[in-house]
Write a protein that holds these residues in place. Structure first.
Motif, mmCIF file in Angstrom:
data_model
loop_
_atom_site.group_PDB
_atom_site.id
_atom_site.type_symbol
_atom_site.label_atom_id
_atom_site.label_comp_id
_atom_site.label_asym_id
_atom_site.label_seq_id
_atom_site.Cartn_x
_atom_site.Cartn_y
_atom_site.Cartn_z
ATOM 1 N N MET A 123 0.706 -1.260 -0.031
ATOM 2 C CA MET A 123 -0.041 0.011 0.026
ATOM 3 C C MET A 123 0.873 1.101 0.012
ATOM 4 O O MET A 123 2.025 1.289 0.687
ATOM 5 N N THR A 124 0.692 2.284 -0.716
ATOM 6 C CA THR A 124 1.262 3.241 -0.795
ATOM 7 C C THR A 124 0.823 4.346 0.293
ATOM 8 O O THR A 124 -0.222 4.401 0.736
ATOM 9 N N ARG A 125 1.779 5.433 0.079
ATOM 10 C CA ARG A 125 1.335 6.729 1.326
ATOM 11 C C ARG A 125 0.156 7.238 0.788
ATOM 12 O O ARG A 125 -0.814 7.431 1.681
ATOM 13 N N GLU A 126 -0.195 7.107 -0.445
ATOM 14 C CA GLU A 126 -1.540 7.869 -0.945
ATOM 15 C C GLU A 126 -2.679 6.975 -0.700
ATOM 16 O O GLU A 126 -3.727 7.612 -0.007
ATOM 17 N N HIS A 127 -2.406 5.566 -0.632
ATOM 18 C CA HIS A 127 -3.514 4.672 -0.115
ATOM 19 C C HIS A 127 -3.864 5.066 1.390
ATOM 20 O O HIS A 127 -5.085 5.264 1.847
ATOM 21 N N GLU A 128 -2.642 5.248 1.921
ATOM 22 C CA GLU A 128 -2.799 5.643 3.378
ATOM 23 C C GLU A 128 -3.591 6.744 3.966
ATOM 24 O O GLU A 128 -4.359 6.690 4.769
ATOM 25 N N GLU A 129 -3.113 7.690 3.065
ATOM 26 C CA GLU A 129 -3.581 8.975 3.532
ATOM 27 C C GLU A 129 -5.254 9.216 2.944
ATOM 28 O O GLU A 129 -6.007 9.579 3.799
ATOM 29 N N LEU A 130 -5.525 8.626 2.027
ATOM 30 C CA LEU A 130 -6.793 8.847 1.378
ATOM 31 C C LEU A 130 -7.702 8.030 2.250
ATOM 32 O O LEU A 130 -8.919 8.341 2.668
ATOM 33 N N LEU A 131 -7.311 6.808 2.425
ATOM 34 C CA LEU A 131 -8.104 5.885 3.374
ATOM 35 C C LEU A 131 -8.268 6.362 4.851
ATOM 36 O O LEU A 131 -9.320 6.016 5.538
ATOM 37 N N GLY A 132 -7.101 6.800 5.399
ATOM 38 C CA GLY A 132 -7.042 7.613 6.623
ATOM 39 C C GLY A 132 -8.368 8.697 6.457
ATOM 40 O O GLY A 132 -9.024 8.673 7.827
ATOM 41 N N LEU A 133 -8.173 9.413 5.805
ATOM 42 C CA LEU A 133 -9.151 10.652 5.602
ATOM 43 C C LEU A 133 -10.685 10.004 5.480
ATOM 44 O O LEU A 133 -11.433 10.439 6.158
ATOM 45 N N LEU A 134 -10.976 8.999 4.784
ATOM 46 C CA LEU A 134 -12.076 8.265 4.559
ATOM 47 C C LEU A 134 -12.424 7.665 5.994
ATOM 48 O O LEU A 134 -13.699 7.902 6.392
ATOM 49 N N THR A 135 -11.684 7.047 6.726
ATOM 50 C CA THR A 135 -11.925 6.615 7.972
ATOM 51 C C THR A 135 -12.373 7.770 8.867
ATOM 52 O O THR A 135 -13.375 7.731 10.040
ATOM 53 N N GLU A 136 -11.615 8.802 8.987
ATOM 54 C CA GLU A 136 -11.812 9.953 9.822
ATOM 55 C C GLU A 136 -13.353 10.609 9.577
ATOM 56 O O GLU A 136 -14.031 10.593 10.422
ATOM 57 N N VAL A 137 -13.658 10.654 8.140
ATOM 58 C CA VAL A 137 -15.145 11.339 7.953
ATOM 59 C C VAL A 137 -16.105 10.271 8.351
ATOM 60 O O VAL A 137 -17.200 10.557 8.683
ATOM 61 N N ARG A 138 -15.848 9.085 8.195
ATOM 62 C CA ARG A 138 -16.780 8.019 8.528
ATOM 63 C C ARG A 138 -17.178 7.873 9.933
ATOM 64 O O ARG A 138 -18.352 7.965 10.296
ATOM 65 N N SER A 139 -15.936 8.197 10.658
ATOM 66 C CA SER A 139 -16.320 8.312 12.069
ATOM 67 C C SER A 139 -16.960 9.541 12.608
ATOM 68 O O SER A 139 -18.030 9.447 13.640
ATOM 69 N N ARG A 140 -16.929 10.542 12.146
ATOM 70 C CA ARG A 140 -17.504 11.815 12.215
ATOM 71 C C ARG A 140 -18.937 11.786 12.039
ATOM 72 O O ARG A 140 -19.791 12.289 12.545
ATOM 73 N N LEU A 141 -19.440 10.914 10.800
ATOM 74 C CA LEU A 141 -20.746 10.627 10.496
ATOM 75 C C LEU A 141 -21.400 9.966 11.547
ATOM 76 O O LEU A 141 -22.619 10.229 11.621
ATOM 77 N N LEU A 142 -20.819 8.927 12.247
ATOM 78 C CA LEU A 142 -21.436 8.305 13.382
ATOM 79 C C LEU A 142 -21.519 8.796 14.540
ATOM 80 O O LEU A 142 -22.389 8.032 15.317
ATOM 81 N N ILE A 143 -21.090 10.085 14.868
ATOM 82 C CA ILE A 143 -21.209 10.542 16.086
ATOM 83 C C ILE A 143 -22.679 10.935 16.418
ATOM 84 O O ILE A 143 -23.231 10.745 17.418
ATOM 85 N N PRO A 144 -23.346 11.831 15.356
ATOM 86 C CA PRO A 144 -24.684 11.958 15.598
ATOM 87 C C PRO A 144 -25.755 10.808 15.792
ATOM 88 O O PRO A 144 -26.822 11.061 16.282
ATOM 89 N N VAL A 145 -25.418 9.595 15.599
ATOM 90 C CA VAL A 145 -26.199 8.637 15.879
ATOM 91 C C VAL A 145 -26.162 7.839 17.019
ATOM 92 O O VAL A 145 -26.740 7.010 17.315
#
Length: 164
Positions: free
Chosen positions: A1-23
């Motif tokens: 996995m490249t650094r780009e993979h890590e950074e983009l998937l890391g950001l996707l993980t972060e926004v997913r977790s933010r989405l789950l806070i309101p529920v």
């Protein structure tokens, strides 16, 4: 996995977790309740994003422009099952997306997008990178919607739920 993979998937993980806070802490009835004039509900948003990740993964895997199952379903925003069902479905879809994207040697891989009633007539192609960026954008946008819906429901907001 490249650094780009890590950074983009890391950001996707972060926004997913933010989405789950309101529920957090909601009952099924609360998650299904409309708090604005729109059809959006918190459970419906989770359903939409779980379904959306599954569909975009089909687009990425198939790469041939075939229409994913359910892509033309206009009832994506309703909560047809329990909140826990859709949270579980979202977790599974996210894990499958992450695993597949991680397996790609490069995010330069191009796939043909499906033709839909809202598509231009000519075939369009997106890279895996653009699909991941689209998932980040879509998830972040709906996380904002979720904050508004939750605050309208009971006054809670993500900042308060994070203890900030």
């Amino acid at each position: 996995m490249t650094r780009e993979h890590e950074e983009l998937l890391g950001l996707l993980t972060e926004v997913r977790s933010r989405l789950l806070i309101p529920v957090r802490g909601l009952t099924d009835a609360e998650a299904a309740k409309r708090t604005t004039v729109s059809e959006l509900t918190l459970g419906g948003l989770i359903r939409h994003l779980a379904t959306g990740e599954r569909m975009w993964l089909q687009v990425l895997r198939n790469a041939d422009g075939s229409l994913p199952d359910g892509m033309l379903n206009t009832a994506q925003y309703s909560m047809s099952e329990t909140l826990s069902h859709w949270l579980s479905a979202y977790e599974v879809a996210a894990a499958e997306t992450d695993a597949y994207v991680t397996s790609l040697p490069s995010l330069d891989v191009e796939v043909q997008l499906p033709t839909t009633p809202w598509s231009p007539p000519e075939p369009r192609f997106w890279s895996a990178r653009r699909i991941v960026l689209h998932l980040i954008h879509e998830t972040a946008q709906h996380a904002g919607h979720a904050d508004i819906i939750r605050e309208s429901l009971d006054g809670a907001n993500s900042t308060a739920q994070l203890g900030a």
